[in-house]
Design an enzyme around this catalytic site. Structure first.
Site, mmCIF file in Angstrom:
data_model
loop_
_atom_site.group_PDB
_atom_site.id
_atom_site.type_symbol
_atom_site.label_atom_id
_atom_site.label_comp_id
_atom_site.label_asym_id
_atom_site.label_seq_id
_atom_site.Cartn_x
_atom_site.Cartn_y
_atom_site.Cartn_z
ATOM 1 C CB THR A 125 -0.822 -0.069 1.161
ATOM 2 O OG1 THR A 125 -1.468 -1.325 1.241
ATOM 3 C CG2 THR A 125 -1.814 0.902 1.516
ATOM 4 C CB THR B 70 -3.637 -0.358 -1.131
ATOM 5 O OG1 THR B 70 -2.937 -1.571 -1.438
ATOM 6 C CG2 THR B 70 -5.174 -0.624 -0.953
ATOM 7 C CD GLU C 163 -7.265 -3.940 -2.115
ATOM 8 O OE1 GLU C 163 -7.250 -4.504 -1.213
ATOM 9 O OE2 GLU C 163 -6.393 -2.934 -2.153
ATOM 10 C CG ASP D 45 -7.607 -7.044 1.732
ATOM 11 O OD1 ASP D 45 -6.770 -8.107 2.029
ATOM 12 O OD2 ASP D 45 -7.319 -5.770 1.638
ATOM 13 C CB SER E 104 -9.212 -1.800 4.310
ATOM 14 O OG SER E 104 -8.058 -1.114 4.139
ATOM 15 C CB SER E 105 -5.214 -3.411 7.762
ATOM 16 O OG SER E 105 -5.426 -4.520 8.193
ATOM 17 N N GLY F 196 1.377 -1.633 4.516
ATOM 18 C CA GLY F 196 1.871 -2.880 5.155
ATOM 19 C C GLY F 196 0.738 -3.966 5.454
ATOM 20 N N GLY F 197 -0.359 -3.970 4.948
ATOM 21 C CA GLY F 197 -1.488 -4.834 5.133
ATOM 22 C C GLY F 197 -1.845 -4.737 6.647
#
Length: 534
Positions: A347, A365, A386, A389, A418-419, A439-440
Protein backbone atom coordinates in the site's frame (compact mmCIF):
# COMPACT_ATOMS: atom_id res chain seq x y z
CA UNK A 1 -11.53 29.11 5.01
CA UNK A 2 -9.48 30.75 7.76
CA UNK A 3 -6.93 33.32 6.67
CA UNK A 4 -3.36 32.01 6.55
CA UNK A 5 -0.54 33.71 8.38
CA UNK A 6 2.04 34.92 5.83
CA UNK A 7 4.71 33.02 7.76
CA UNK A 8 2.60 29.87 8.16
CA UNK A 9 4.28 26.62 7.24
CA UNK A 10 3.09 23.81 5.01
CA UNK A 11 4.48 20.29 4.91
CA UNK A 12 4.29 17.18 2.76
CA UNK A 13 5.59 13.69 3.51
CA UNK A 14 5.33 11.59 0.37
CA UNK A 15 6.33 8.14 -0.93
CA UNK A 16 8.46 9.48 -3.79
CA UNK A 17 10.04 12.70 -5.06
CA UNK A 18 7.55 13.18 -7.91
CA UNK A 19 4.51 13.16 -5.62
CA UNK A 20 6.35 15.33 -3.08
CA UNK A 21 7.34 17.96 -5.65
CA UNK A 22 3.83 17.96 -7.14
CA UNK A 23 2.08 18.34 -3.79
CA UNK A 24 4.39 21.20 -2.85
CA UNK A 25 3.81 22.94 -6.19
CA UNK A 26 0.03 22.71 -5.77
CA UNK A 27 0.23 24.18 -2.26
CA UNK A 28 2.48 26.99 -3.52
CA UNK A 29 -0.09 27.76 -6.24
CA UNK A 30 -2.60 28.44 -3.48
CA UNK A 31 -4.21 25.02 -3.43
CA UNK A 32 -5.27 23.47 -0.14
CA UNK A 33 -4.25 20.15 1.38
CA UNK A 34 -7.01 18.27 -0.47
CA UNK A 35 -5.97 19.76 -3.84
CA UNK A 36 -2.39 18.66 -3.16
CA UNK A 37 -3.56 15.18 -2.16
CA UNK A 38 -5.58 14.71 -5.35
CA UNK A 39 -2.68 15.80 -7.57
CA UNK A 40 -0.28 13.54 -5.66
CA UNK A 41 -2.65 10.56 -5.89
CA UNK A 42 -2.71 10.74 -9.69
CA UNK A 43 1.07 11.26 -9.90
CA UNK A 44 1.61 8.14 -7.81
CA UNK A 45 -0.50 6.19 -10.33
CA UNK A 46 2.32 6.95 -12.77
CA UNK A 47 5.50 6.89 -10.70
CA UNK A 48 4.74 4.36 -7.93
CA UNK A 49 3.08 1.45 -9.77
CA UNK A 50 3.63 -0.90 -6.80
CA UNK A 51 0.81 0.85 -4.95
CA UNK A 52 -0.06 4.23 -6.48
CA UNK A 53 -3.08 3.69 -8.64
CA UNK A 54 -6.22 4.51 -10.53
CA UNK A 55 -7.00 0.78 -10.55
CA UNK A 56 -7.33 0.41 -6.79
CA UNK A 57 -8.82 2.29 -3.88
CA UNK A 58 -8.21 3.69 -0.44
CA UNK A 59 -9.20 6.10 2.30
CA UNK A 60 -8.67 9.85 2.60
CA UNK A 61 -8.97 11.36 6.09
CA UNK A 62 -9.44 15.13 6.07
CA UNK A 63 -9.35 17.78 8.79
CA UNK A 64 -10.41 21.04 7.11
CA UNK A 65 -11.65 24.27 8.62
CA UNK A 66 -11.85 22.51 11.99
CA UNK A 67 -14.06 19.67 10.74
CA UNK A 68 -13.29 16.05 9.91
CA UNK A 69 -14.31 14.09 6.81
CA UNK A 70 -13.50 10.60 5.59
CA UNK A 71 -13.60 9.75 1.89
CA UNK A 72 -14.07 6.00 1.46
CA UNK A 73 -12.98 5.01 -2.02
CA UNK A 74 -12.42 1.35 -1.20
CA UNK A 75 -13.04 -1.08 -4.06
CA UNK A 76 -16.27 -3.08 -4.21
CA UNK A 77 -17.07 -6.64 -5.27
CA UNK A 78 -18.48 -6.87 -8.82
CA UNK A 79 -22.18 -7.72 -9.23
CA UNK A 80 -21.31 -11.27 -10.35
CA UNK A 81 -19.21 -11.91 -7.22
CA UNK A 82 -20.50 -14.41 -4.66
CA UNK A 83 -19.53 -15.85 -1.28
CA UNK A 84 -17.90 -19.05 -2.57
CA UNK A 85 -16.25 -17.74 -5.75
CA UNK A 86 -12.74 -18.70 -4.59
CA UNK A 87 -13.62 -22.22 -3.41
CA UNK A 88 -13.24 -25.47 -5.34
CA UNK A 89 -15.86 -28.24 -5.53
CA UNK A 90 -14.65 -29.60 -2.18
CA UNK A 91 -15.13 -26.23 -0.54
CA UNK A 92 -11.40 -25.54 -0.22
CA UNK A 93 -9.86 -22.17 -1.10
CA UNK A 94 -8.25 -22.20 -4.58
CA UNK A 95 -4.63 -21.10 -4.16
CA UNK A 96 -3.84 -17.62 -5.55
CA UNK A 97 -7.16 -17.16 -7.41
CA UNK A 98 -7.97 -14.12 -5.26
CA UNK A 99 -4.38 -12.85 -5.41
CA UNK A 100 -3.16 -12.92 -9.02
CA UNK A 101 -4.84 -12.60 -12.38
CA UNK A 102 -8.13 -11.33 -13.73
CA UNK A 103 -10.38 -12.73 -10.95
CA UNK A 104 -8.55 -10.95 -8.12
CA UNK A 105 -9.88 -7.45 -8.77
CA UNK A 106 -12.63 -5.45 -7.17
CA UNK A 107 -14.22 -2.46 -8.93
CA UNK A 108 -11.65 0.40 -8.65
CA UNK A 109 -12.53 3.39 -6.47
CA UNK A 110 -9.61 5.81 -6.68
CA UNK A 111 -10.88 8.13 -9.42
CA UNK A 112 -14.34 8.40 -7.80
CA UNK A 113 -12.70 9.09 -4.44
CA UNK A 114 -10.57 11.92 -5.78
CA UNK A 115 -13.59 13.34 -7.63
CA UNK A 116 -15.71 13.32 -4.46
CA UNK A 117 -12.88 14.90 -2.43
CA UNK A 118 -12.58 17.63 -5.06
CA UNK A 119 -16.33 18.24 -5.22
CA UNK A 120 -16.49 18.66 -1.44
CA UNK A 121 -13.16 20.26 -0.56
CA UNK A 122 -11.14 21.24 -3.65
CA UNK A 123 -10.29 24.84 -4.52
CA UNK A 124 -8.19 24.62 -7.70
CA UNK A 125 -9.59 23.42 -11.02
CA UNK A 126 -9.75 19.65 -11.58
CA UNK A 127 -7.71 19.79 -14.80
CA UNK A 128 -4.95 21.70 -12.98
CA UNK A 129 -4.65 18.82 -10.52
CA UNK A 130 -4.49 16.13 -13.25
CA UNK A 131 -1.93 17.83 -15.50
CA UNK A 132 1.23 16.84 -13.53
CA UNK A 133 0.30 13.14 -13.79
CA UNK A 134 -0.55 13.43 -17.49
CA UNK A 135 2.85 15.01 -18.21
CA UNK A 136 4.75 12.34 -16.26
CA UNK A 137 2.93 9.53 -18.07
CA UNK A 138 3.27 11.13 -21.51
CA UNK A 139 6.81 12.54 -21.30
CA UNK A 140 8.10 9.87 -18.93
CA UNK A 141 9.87 9.94 -15.58
CA UNK A 142 13.30 8.77 -14.48
CA UNK A 143 12.96 5.33 -12.88
CA UNK A 144 14.33 5.10 -9.33
CA UNK A 145 16.74 2.15 -8.85
CA UNK A 146 14.50 0.78 -6.06
CA UNK A 147 11.52 0.75 -8.43
CA UNK A 148 13.56 -0.93 -11.18
CA UNK A 149 14.72 -3.56 -8.71
CA UNK A 150 11.14 -4.19 -7.49
CA UNK A 151 9.93 -4.64 -11.07
CA UNK A 152 12.74 -7.05 -11.91
CA UNK A 153 12.17 -9.17 -8.79
CA UNK A 154 8.41 -9.23 -9.37
CA UNK A 155 8.78 -10.41 -12.98
CA UNK A 156 11.16 -13.19 -11.87
CA UNK A 157 8.87 -14.28 -9.03
CA UNK A 158 5.75 -14.34 -11.20
CA UNK A 159 7.54 -16.39 -13.85
CA UNK A 160 8.37 -19.00 -11.20
CA UNK A 161 4.75 -19.06 -10.01
CA UNK A 162 3.57 -19.45 -13.63
CA UNK A 163 0.59 -17.13 -13.08
CA UNK A 164 -1.32 -15.79 -16.06
CA UNK A 165 -0.54 -12.05 -16.04
CA UNK A 166 0.73 -9.50 -18.57
CA UNK A 167 2.80 -7.35 -16.20
CA UNK A 168 6.15 -7.89 -17.93
CA UNK A 169 4.77 -6.74 -21.31
CA UNK A 170 4.14 -3.30 -19.82
CA UNK A 171 6.90 -2.82 -17.24
CA UNK A 172 9.97 -4.83 -18.34
CA UNK A 173 11.41 -1.73 -20.06
CA UNK A 174 11.39 0.32 -16.83
CA UNK A 175 15.14 0.29 -16.09
CA UNK A 176 17.00 2.21 -13.39
CA UNK A 177 17.88 5.83 -14.19
CA UNK A 178 16.20 5.74 -17.62
CA UNK A 179 13.08 7.57 -18.81
CA UNK A 180 9.93 5.40 -18.76
CA UNK A 181 6.90 6.56 -20.76
CA UNK A 182 3.34 5.20 -20.45
CA UNK A 183 1.29 6.48 -23.43
CA UNK A 184 -1.79 4.32 -22.76
CA UNK A 185 -1.93 5.52 -19.14
CA UNK A 186 -1.44 9.11 -20.35
CA UNK A 187 -4.46 8.77 -22.65
CA UNK A 188 -6.57 7.41 -19.79
CA UNK A 189 -5.49 10.23 -17.48
CA UNK A 190 -6.36 12.78 -20.18
CA UNK A 191 -9.90 11.40 -20.38
CA UNK A 192 -10.16 11.70 -16.58
CA UNK A 193 -8.75 15.25 -16.76
CA UNK A 194 -11.28 16.30 -19.39
CA UNK A 195 -14.37 14.38 -18.23
CA UNK A 196 -13.86 13.99 -14.50
CA UNK A 197 -15.20 10.84 -12.86
CA UNK A 198 -17.09 9.92 -16.06
CA UNK A 199 -13.78 9.76 -17.89
CA UNK A 200 -13.06 6.54 -16.04
CA UNK A 201 -16.39 4.95 -15.10
CA UNK A 202 -18.20 5.65 -18.36
CA UNK A 203 -17.40 6.06 -22.06
CA UNK A 204 -14.19 4.87 -23.69
CA UNK A 205 -12.22 3.88 -20.58
CA UNK A 206 -15.11 1.89 -19.11
CA UNK A 207 -15.55 0.07 -22.42
CA UNK A 208 -11.83 -0.74 -22.61
CA UNK A 209 -11.94 -2.19 -19.06
CA UNK A 210 -15.13 -4.19 -19.64
CA UNK A 211 -13.94 -5.54 -23.01
CA UNK A 212 -10.61 -6.56 -21.45
CA UNK A 213 -12.46 -8.34 -18.64
CA UNK A 214 -14.74 -10.12 -21.09
CA UNK A 215 -11.82 -11.23 -23.26
CA UNK A 216 -9.94 -12.76 -20.32
CA UNK A 217 -12.83 -14.23 -18.33
CA UNK A 218 -13.09 -11.45 -15.73
CA UNK A 219 -16.38 -10.34 -14.20
CA UNK A 220 -16.22 -6.52 -13.90
CA UNK A 221 -18.75 -4.98 -16.33
CA UNK A 222 -19.55 -1.49 -17.60
CA UNK A 223 -22.59 -1.55 -15.31
CA UNK A 224 -20.34 -2.29 -12.30
CA UNK A 225 -18.13 0.66 -13.18
CA UNK A 226 -21.02 3.08 -13.70
CA UNK A 227 -22.62 2.01 -10.41
CA UNK A 228 -19.49 2.58 -8.30
CA UNK A 229 -19.82 5.35 -5.69
CA UNK A 230 -17.19 6.74 -3.33
CA UNK A 231 -18.68 7.62 0.06
CA UNK A 232 -18.19 10.40 2.56
CA UNK A 233 -18.32 8.86 6.04
CA UNK A 234 -18.02 10.29 9.54
CA UNK A 235 -14.52 9.69 10.93
CA UNK A 236 -14.14 8.06 14.32
CA UNK A 237 -13.14 10.68 16.90
CA UNK A 238 -12.13 9.63 20.39
CA UNK A 239 -10.31 11.14 23.36
CA UNK A 240 -6.98 9.63 24.30
CA UNK A 241 -4.34 10.86 26.73
CA UNK A 242 -5.32 14.54 26.41
CA UNK A 243 -5.61 14.39 22.61
CA UNK A 244 -8.38 13.67 20.14
CA UNK A 245 -7.70 10.85 17.70
CA UNK A 246 -9.41 11.38 14.33
CA UNK A 247 -9.23 8.09 12.50
CA UNK A 248 -10.71 5.68 9.99
CA UNK A 249 -14.20 4.16 10.42
CA UNK A 250 -15.28 0.82 8.88
CA UNK A 251 -14.73 -0.62 6.30
CA UNK A 252 -11.33 0.14 7.79
CA UNK A 253 -10.58 -2.14 10.72
CA UNK A 254 -7.67 0.08 11.66
CA UNK A 255 -9.34 3.01 13.39
CA UNK A 256 -11.13 0.88 15.96
CA UNK A 257 -8.02 -1.29 16.31
CA UNK A 258 -5.58 1.55 17.05
CA UNK A 259 -8.00 3.09 19.54
CA UNK A 260 -8.39 -0.26 21.30
CA UNK A 261 -4.59 -0.59 21.35
CA UNK A 262 -3.94 2.95 22.63
CA UNK A 263 -6.70 2.86 25.25
CA UNK A 264 -5.83 -0.60 26.60
CA UNK A 265 -2.18 0.44 26.81
CA UNK A 266 -3.22 3.44 28.93
CA UNK A 267 -5.21 1.10 31.19
CA UNK A 268 -2.48 -1.45 31.85
CA UNK A 269 0.85 0.35 31.53
CA UNK A 270 2.75 0.51 34.85
CA UNK A 271 3.14 3.78 36.76
CA UNK A 272 6.87 3.73 36.04
CA UNK A 273 7.21 4.71 32.39
CA UNK A 274 8.26 1.81 30.15
CA UNK A 275 11.27 2.29 27.90
CA UNK A 276 10.56 2.39 24.17
CA UNK A 277 11.03 -1.06 22.56
CA UNK A 278 11.87 -2.67 25.90
CA UNK A 279 10.83 -6.27 26.63
CA UNK A 280 7.90 -5.19 28.83
CA UNK A 281 6.71 -2.58 26.32
CA UNK A 282 6.73 -5.00 23.38
CA UNK A 283 5.12 -7.80 25.42
CA UNK A 284 2.24 -5.64 26.67
CA UNK A 285 1.49 -4.29 23.19
CA UNK A 286 1.71 -7.79 21.70
CA UNK A 287 -0.78 -9.07 24.29
CA UNK A 288 -3.17 -6.23 23.46
CA UNK A 289 -2.70 -7.06 19.78
CA UNK A 290 -4.01 -10.59 20.30
CA UNK A 291 -7.28 -9.25 21.63
CA UNK A 292 -7.54 -6.54 18.98
CA UNK A 293 -7.14 -9.02 16.12
CA UNK A 294 -9.61 -11.49 17.61
CA UNK A 295 -12.21 -8.69 17.61
CA UNK A 296 -11.19 -7.63 14.10
CA UNK A 297 -11.88 -11.08 12.70
CA UNK A 298 -15.33 -11.31 14.26
CA UNK A 299 -16.86 -7.86 14.19
CA UNK A 300 -15.37 -5.74 11.40
CA UNK A 301 -16.76 -5.43 7.87
CA UNK A 302 -18.48 -3.07 5.42
CA UNK A 303 -20.95 -1.01 7.52
CA UNK A 304 -23.35 -0.83 4.56
CA UNK A 305 -23.81 -4.61 4.84
CA UNK A 306 -23.06 -5.38 8.49
CA UNK A 307 -23.76 -3.47 11.69
CA UNK A 308 -20.33 -2.92 13.20
CA UNK A 309 -20.54 -2.55 17.03
CA UNK A 310 -18.23 0.51 17.15
CA UNK A 311 -19.50 1.91 20.45
CA UNK A 312 -19.30 -1.44 22.23
CA UNK A 313 -15.78 -2.19 20.97
CA UNK A 314 -14.49 1.16 22.26
CA UNK A 315 -16.40 1.28 25.57
CA UNK A 316 -13.99 1.68 28.52
CA UNK A 317 -15.72 -1.03 30.58
CA UNK A 318 -15.27 -3.46 27.70
CA UNK A 319 -11.60 -2.52 27.26
CA UNK A 320 -10.97 -2.86 31.01
CA UNK A 321 -12.43 -6.36 30.94
CA UNK A 322 -10.57 -7.18 27.71
CA UNK A 323 -7.19 -6.18 29.15
CA UNK A 324 -7.74 -7.64 32.65
CA UNK A 325 -6.25 -11.03 31.70
CA UNK A 326 -2.97 -9.55 30.47
CA UNK A 327 -0.01 -10.25 32.74
CA UNK A 328 3.34 -8.41 32.46
CA UNK A 329 5.56 -11.50 32.34
CA UNK A 330 3.57 -14.28 30.71
CA UNK A 331 2.19 -14.97 27.22
CA UNK A 332 -1.53 -15.69 27.15
CA UNK A 333 -2.66 -18.82 25.30
CA UNK A 334 -3.47 -17.86 21.70
CA UNK A 335 -6.25 -20.47 21.37
CA UNK A 336 -8.02 -18.97 24.39
CA UNK A 337 -8.24 -15.47 22.89
CA UNK A 338 -11.75 -15.21 21.47
CA UNK A 339 -13.82 -12.25 20.28
CA UNK A 340 -14.82 -10.34 23.40
CA UNK A 341 -18.37 -9.15 22.74
CA UNK A 342 -21.23 -11.43 23.32
CA UNK A 343 -23.33 -12.27 20.48
CA UNK A 344 0.54 -5.33 0.40
CA UNK A 345 1.60 -4.88 1.97
CA UNK A 346 2.49 -2.65 -0.83
CA UNK A 347 0.00 0.00 0.00
CA UNK A 348 1.21 3.60 0.11
CA UNK A 349 0.47 6.53 2.39
CA UNK A 350 1.09 10.26 2.38
CA UNK A 351 0.53 13.15 4.79
CA UNK A 352 -0.10 16.85 4.02
CA UNK A 353 -0.61 19.99 6.12
CA UNK A 354 -1.35 23.28 4.36
CA UNK A 355 -0.75 26.88 5.48
CA UNK A 356 -4.31 27.14 6.82
CA UNK A 357 -3.73 24.22 9.18
CA UNK A 358 -5.84 21.79 7.12
CA UNK A 359 -4.54 18.24 6.92
CA UNK A 360 -4.93 15.14 4.78
CA UNK A 361 -3.87 11.61 5.65
CA UNK A 362 -4.35 9.44 2.57
CA UNK A 363 -3.71 5.71 2.29
CA UNK A 364 -4.19 4.03 -1.08
CA UNK A 365 -3.53 0.56 -2.43
CA UNK A 366 -3.91 -2.11 -5.06
CA UNK A 367 -3.20 -4.60 -2.23
CA UNK A 368 -0.02 -6.61 -2.95
CA UNK A 369 2.90 -4.97 -4.75
CA UNK A 370 1.73 -4.36 -8.35
CA UNK A 371 -1.74 -5.65 -7.39
CA UNK A 372 -3.07 -8.53 -9.47
CA UNK A 373 -0.16 -8.18 -11.90
CA UNK A 374 -2.66 -7.51 -14.68
CA UNK A 375 -2.49 -4.31 -16.74
CA UNK A 376 -5.65 -3.26 -18.62
CA UNK A 377 -4.37 -3.30 -22.21
CA UNK A 378 -5.35 -0.08 -23.93
CA UNK A 379 -5.79 1.81 -20.65
CA UNK A 380 -2.31 1.25 -19.21
CA UNK A 381 -3.07 0.79 -15.51
CA UNK A 382 -2.66 -2.10 -13.08
CA UNK A 383 -5.71 -3.79 -11.58
CA UNK A 384 -5.93 -4.39 -7.84
CA UNK A 385 -6.12 -7.78 -6.11
CA UNK A 386 -8.33 -6.53 -3.29
CA UNK A 387 -10.77 -9.45 -3.48
CA UNK A 388 -8.24 -11.28 -1.28
CA UNK A 389 -9.16 -8.88 1.53
CA UNK A 390 -12.57 -10.49 1.78
CA UNK A 391 -12.92 -13.63 3.85
CA UNK A 392 -12.85 -16.33 1.15
CA UNK A 393 -13.90 -18.84 3.81
CA UNK A 394 -14.49 -18.32 7.56
CA UNK A 395 -11.42 -19.25 9.59
CA UNK A 396 -9.04 -19.31 6.58
CA UNK A 397 -6.18 -16.78 6.53
CA UNK A 398 -5.71 -14.35 3.65
CA UNK A 399 -2.28 -13.52 2.21
CA UNK A 400 -1.53 -11.29 5.25
CA UNK A 401 -2.38 -14.03 7.75
CA UNK A 402 -5.60 -12.26 8.77
CA UNK A 403 -8.51 -14.51 9.61
CA UNK A 404 -12.01 -13.40 8.64
CA UNK A 405 -15.57 -14.40 9.34
CA UNK A 406 -19.13 -13.75 8.23
CA UNK A 407 -18.89 -9.97 8.67
CA UNK A 408 -16.36 -9.85 5.83
CA UNK A 409 -17.67 -12.53 3.47
CA UNK A 410 -18.00 -11.72 -0.25
CA UNK A 411 -21.22 -10.09 -1.44
CA UNK A 412 -21.95 -8.11 -4.66
CA UNK A 413 -21.15 -4.37 -4.33
CA UNK A 414 -19.73 -4.87 -0.83
CA UNK A 415 -16.47 -3.23 0.26
CA UNK A 416 -13.81 -5.60 1.56
CA UNK A 417 -12.38 -5.03 5.05
CA UNK A 418 -9.16 -3.03 5.13
CA UNK A 419 -6.32 -2.37 7.54
CA UNK A 420 -5.59 1.04 5.99
CA UNK A 421 -5.67 3.56 8.84
CA UNK A 422 -4.98 7.18 7.88
CA UNK A 423 -5.04 9.03 11.20
CA UNK A 424 -4.83 12.62 12.43
CA UNK A 425 -4.05 13.50 16.06
CA UNK A 426 -5.69 16.70 17.29
CA UNK A 427 -5.06 18.95 20.30
CA UNK A 428 -7.88 21.43 20.98
CA UNK A 429 -9.18 20.55 17.48
CA UNK A 430 -5.92 21.66 15.82
CA UNK A 431 -3.64 19.27 13.98
CA UNK A 432 -0.89 17.78 16.15
CA UNK A 433 0.13 14.86 13.92
CA UNK A 434 -0.70 13.30 10.54
CA UNK A 435 0.25 9.65 10.20
CA UNK A 436 -0.30 6.43 8.29
CA UNK A 437 1.56 3.62 6.59
CA UNK A 438 1.33 0.77 4.11
CA UNK A 439 1.87 -2.82 5.22
CA UNK A 440 -1.32 -4.92 5.23
CA UNK A 441 -2.29 -5.83 8.79
CA UNK A 442 0.99 -4.30 10.05
CA UNK A 443 -0.42 -0.86 9.15
CA UNK A 444 -2.28 -0.86 12.45
CA UNK A 445 0.91 -1.46 14.44
CA UNK A 446 2.84 1.18 12.47
CA UNK A 447 0.16 3.80 13.14
CA UNK A 448 -0.36 3.26 16.87
CA UNK A 449 3.41 2.94 17.46
CA UNK A 450 4.03 6.19 15.55
CA UNK A 451 1.52 7.97 17.81
CA UNK A 452 3.18 6.54 20.93
CA UNK A 453 6.62 7.45 19.56
CA UNK A 454 5.59 11.07 19.03
CA UNK A 455 3.49 11.57 22.17
CA UNK A 456 4.64 9.06 24.81
CA UNK A 457 8.35 9.28 23.89
CA UNK A 458 8.44 12.81 22.42
CA UNK A 459 10.33 11.71 19.30
CA UNK A 460 11.03 13.91 16.28
CA UNK A 461 9.30 13.05 13.00
CA UNK A 462 12.49 11.47 11.70
CA UNK A 463 12.94 9.30 14.77
CA UNK A 464 9.22 8.46 14.82
CA UNK A 465 9.32 6.95 11.31
CA UNK A 466 12.72 5.25 11.65
CA UNK A 467 12.54 3.79 15.16
CA UNK A 468 12.34 -0.04 14.87
CA UNK A 469 8.72 -1.23 14.89
CA UNK A 470 7.16 -4.56 15.83
CA UNK A 471 3.88 -6.35 15.10
CA UNK A 472 1.81 -9.16 16.58
CA UNK A 473 -1.65 -10.17 15.33
CA UNK A 474 -2.81 -13.26 17.28
CA UNK A 475 -1.90 -15.66 14.45
CA UNK A 476 0.68 -17.02 13.61
CA UNK A 477 0.91 -18.12 17.22
CA UNK A 478 3.25 -16.04 19.43
CA UNK A 479 5.12 -14.60 16.42
CA UNK A 480 6.43 -11.04 16.73
CA UNK A 481 7.60 -9.48 13.47
CA UNK A 482 10.18 -6.73 13.96
CA UNK A 483 12.41 -4.27 12.15
CA UNK A 484 16.21 -4.52 12.05
CA UNK A 485 17.69 -2.49 14.89
CA UNK A 486 15.78 -4.00 17.82
CA UNK A 487 18.16 -4.61 20.71
CA UNK A 488 19.61 -8.14 20.74
CA UNK A 489 19.08 -8.53 24.50
CA UNK A 490 15.41 -7.62 24.04
CA UNK A 491 15.08 -10.24 21.30
CA UNK A 492 16.70 -12.90 23.50
CA UNK A 493 14.45 -12.05 26.47
CA UNK A 494 11.28 -12.23 24.31
CA UNK A 495 12.37 -15.59 22.94
CA UNK A 496 12.88 -16.87 26.51
CA UNK A 497 9.30 -15.80 27.27
CA UNK A 498 8.11 -18.03 24.43
CA UNK A 499 7.83 -15.65 21.48
CA UNK A 500 9.16 -16.45 18.00
CA UNK A 501 10.90 -13.42 16.51
CA UNK A 502 10.72 -12.75 12.76
CA UNK A 503 13.01 -9.98 11.46
CA UNK A 504 11.24 -8.50 8.41
CA UNK A 505 10.80 -4.83 7.64
CA UNK A 506 7.25 -3.60 7.08
CA UNK A 507 5.54 -0.31 6.24
CA UNK A 508 6.81 2.99 4.83
CA UNK A 509 5.79 5.82 7.13
CA UNK A 510 5.25 9.44 6.13
CA UNK A 511 4.52 11.61 9.15
CA UNK A 512 4.02 15.29 9.98
CA UNK A 513 4.18 16.52 13.59
CA UNK A 514 3.17 19.99 14.77
CA UNK A 515 5.41 21.10 17.64
CA UNK A 516 3.76 24.27 18.98
CA UNK A 517 3.23 25.73 15.52
CA UNK A 518 6.47 24.45 13.96
CA UNK A 519 6.00 21.61 11.51
CA UNK A 520 8.33 18.61 11.46
CA UNK A 521 7.98 16.10 8.60
CA UNK A 522 9.75 12.86 7.72
CA UNK A 523 9.60 9.90 5.35
CA UNK A 524 11.00 6.53 6.35
CA UNK A 525 14.65 6.18 5.30
CA UNK A 526 14.27 2.67 3.85
CA UNK A 527 11.85 3.86 1.14
CA UNK A 528 12.16 6.40 -1.64
CA UNK A 529 10.00 9.07 -0.01
CA UNK A 530 10.57 12.79 0.32
CA UNK A 531 9.32 15.02 3.14
CA UNK A 532 9.51 18.82 3.00
CA UNK A 533 8.51 21.67 5.31
CA UNK A 534 8.23 25.04 3.58
Amino acid sequence: MAKADASAQSAVAMPDSYSSDTARAILEQGGNAVDAAIAAQFVLAVTLPEAGNIGGGGFMLIQKDGKGDFIDYRETAPSAAHRDMYLDKKGDVITNKSVYGIHASGVPGSVAGMWLAHQKHGSLKWNTLLTPAVKLAENGFIVHPKLASSIERYITRMAKKEVNINFAEHFALAKANTVFKQPELAATLKRIREQGKAGFYEGKTAKIIADFMDEHGGIITQADLKAYQAKSRTPIKADWNGYEVLTSPPPSSGGIAILQWLKMYELIKPSDKLANNSVSYIHLLAEIGKRVFADRAEYLGDPDFYEVPKTELLAMEYLKERSSTITPDKISNTEDIKPGLYESEQTTHFSIVDKWGNAVANTTTINLGFGSGVVVTGAGFLLNDEMDDFSAKPGVMNVFGAIGGKANEIHPHKRMLSSMTPTILLKDNKVKMVTGSPGGTTIISSVYESILNAVEFNMSAEKTVNSPRFHHQLWPKNVIRYHPGLDKQVINALEKMGYSLDERRFGDMHVIINNNGKLDAASEASGRGKAVVF
